[in-house]
Design an enzyme around this catalytic site. Structure first.
Site, PDB file in Angstrom:
ATOM      1  N   ASP A 154       0.869  -1.173   0.000  1.00 19.31           N
ATOM      2  CA  ASP A 154       0.000   0.000   0.000  1.00 19.31           C
ATOM      3  C   ASP A 154       0.905   1.222   0.000  1.00 19.31           C
ATOM      4  O   ASP A 154       1.956   1.224   0.645  1.00 19.31           O
ATOM      5  CB  ASP A 154      -0.892   0.020   1.242  1.00 19.31           C
ATOM      6  CG  ASP A 154      -2.004  -1.016   1.184  1.00 19.31           C
ATOM      7  OD1 ASP A 154      -2.457  -1.341   0.075  1.00 19.31           O
ATOM      8  OD2 ASP A 154      -2.431  -1.496   2.254  1.00 19.31           O
ATOM      9  N   ASP A 214      -6.985  -1.414  -4.714  1.00 19.66           N
ATOM     10  CA  ASP A 214      -8.053  -1.000  -3.796  1.00 19.66           C
ATOM     11  C   ASP A 214      -8.978   0.020  -4.457  1.00 19.66           C
ATOM     12  O   ASP A 214     -10.202  -0.012  -4.261  1.00 19.66           O
ATOM     13  CB  ASP A 214      -7.463  -0.402  -2.516  1.00 19.66           C
ATOM     14  CG  ASP A 214      -6.603  -1.395  -1.746  1.00 19.66           C
ATOM     15  OD1 ASP A 214      -6.820  -2.618  -1.879  1.00 19.66           O
ATOM     16  OD2 ASP A 214      -5.711  -0.937  -1.013  1.00 19.66           O
TER      17      ASP A 214
END
Length: 167
Positions: free
Chosen positions: A121, A139
């Protein structure tokens, strides 16, 4: 049943999301590994490298999290592919939505197999101490795809509600 064109849209979009997600994650790892982060738009948008061994919002299910979430991602891709195959003809929004969700799920699945550290991330959004959980391209695809899928299903329900009942 959708034509081959709609199915190609689903698969092309899913593959495109996986490629874009992997490319951005590799770039993030190569450039952010030795830095505390890079401001993109002041304090609002920053790039910071994090590894998430769990799921969204840091959900963690213990030592088997990696494998549990990998299995969930595989099931998600299979379900999306089946839904795309069975979607109403000409529902391009449904194909787009399912391609985004499948591609995002597959993108994060690649990370689960690529590294025991977890999913990469790197997009950090917020103001000061008020930050959204760090996320990635996969995402974004899953979130946008889920919204588009909800709209597609809602539109289908609206069309059914407006049609005369069949007996």
């Amino acid at each position: 049943m959708p034509s081959g064109g709609e199915r190609r849209l689903f698969w092309a979009l899913a593959a495109g999301v996986v490629v874009a997600d992997l490319a951005t994650k590799l770039l993030a790892e190569a450039t952010l590994l030795r830095t505390a982060g890079v401001q993109v738009v002041g304090d609002w948008v920053q790039f910071r490298l994090l590894y998430n061994p769990g799921a969204a919002f840091g959900l963690h299910l213990g030592p088997l999290s990696r494998w549990i979430f990998a299995a969930i991602a595989v099931v998600a891709v299979i379900v999306c592919a089946r839904m795309a195959r069975e979607a109403p003809a000409r529902d391009l929004l449904r194909q787009l939505a399912l391609g985004l969700v499948a591609g995002g799920a597959a993108g994060n699945l690649v990370d689960r197999f690529r590294s025991a550290r977890g999913v990469v991330d790197f997009i950090d959004v917020g103001v000061g101490a008020l930050r959204w959980p760090t996320f990635n391209v996969a995402d974004i695809a899953v979130s946008c795809g889920a919204i588009a899928l909800a709209i597609s299903l809602w539109r289908e329900d609206q069309q059914r509600a407006g049609s005369p009942a069949t007996s």
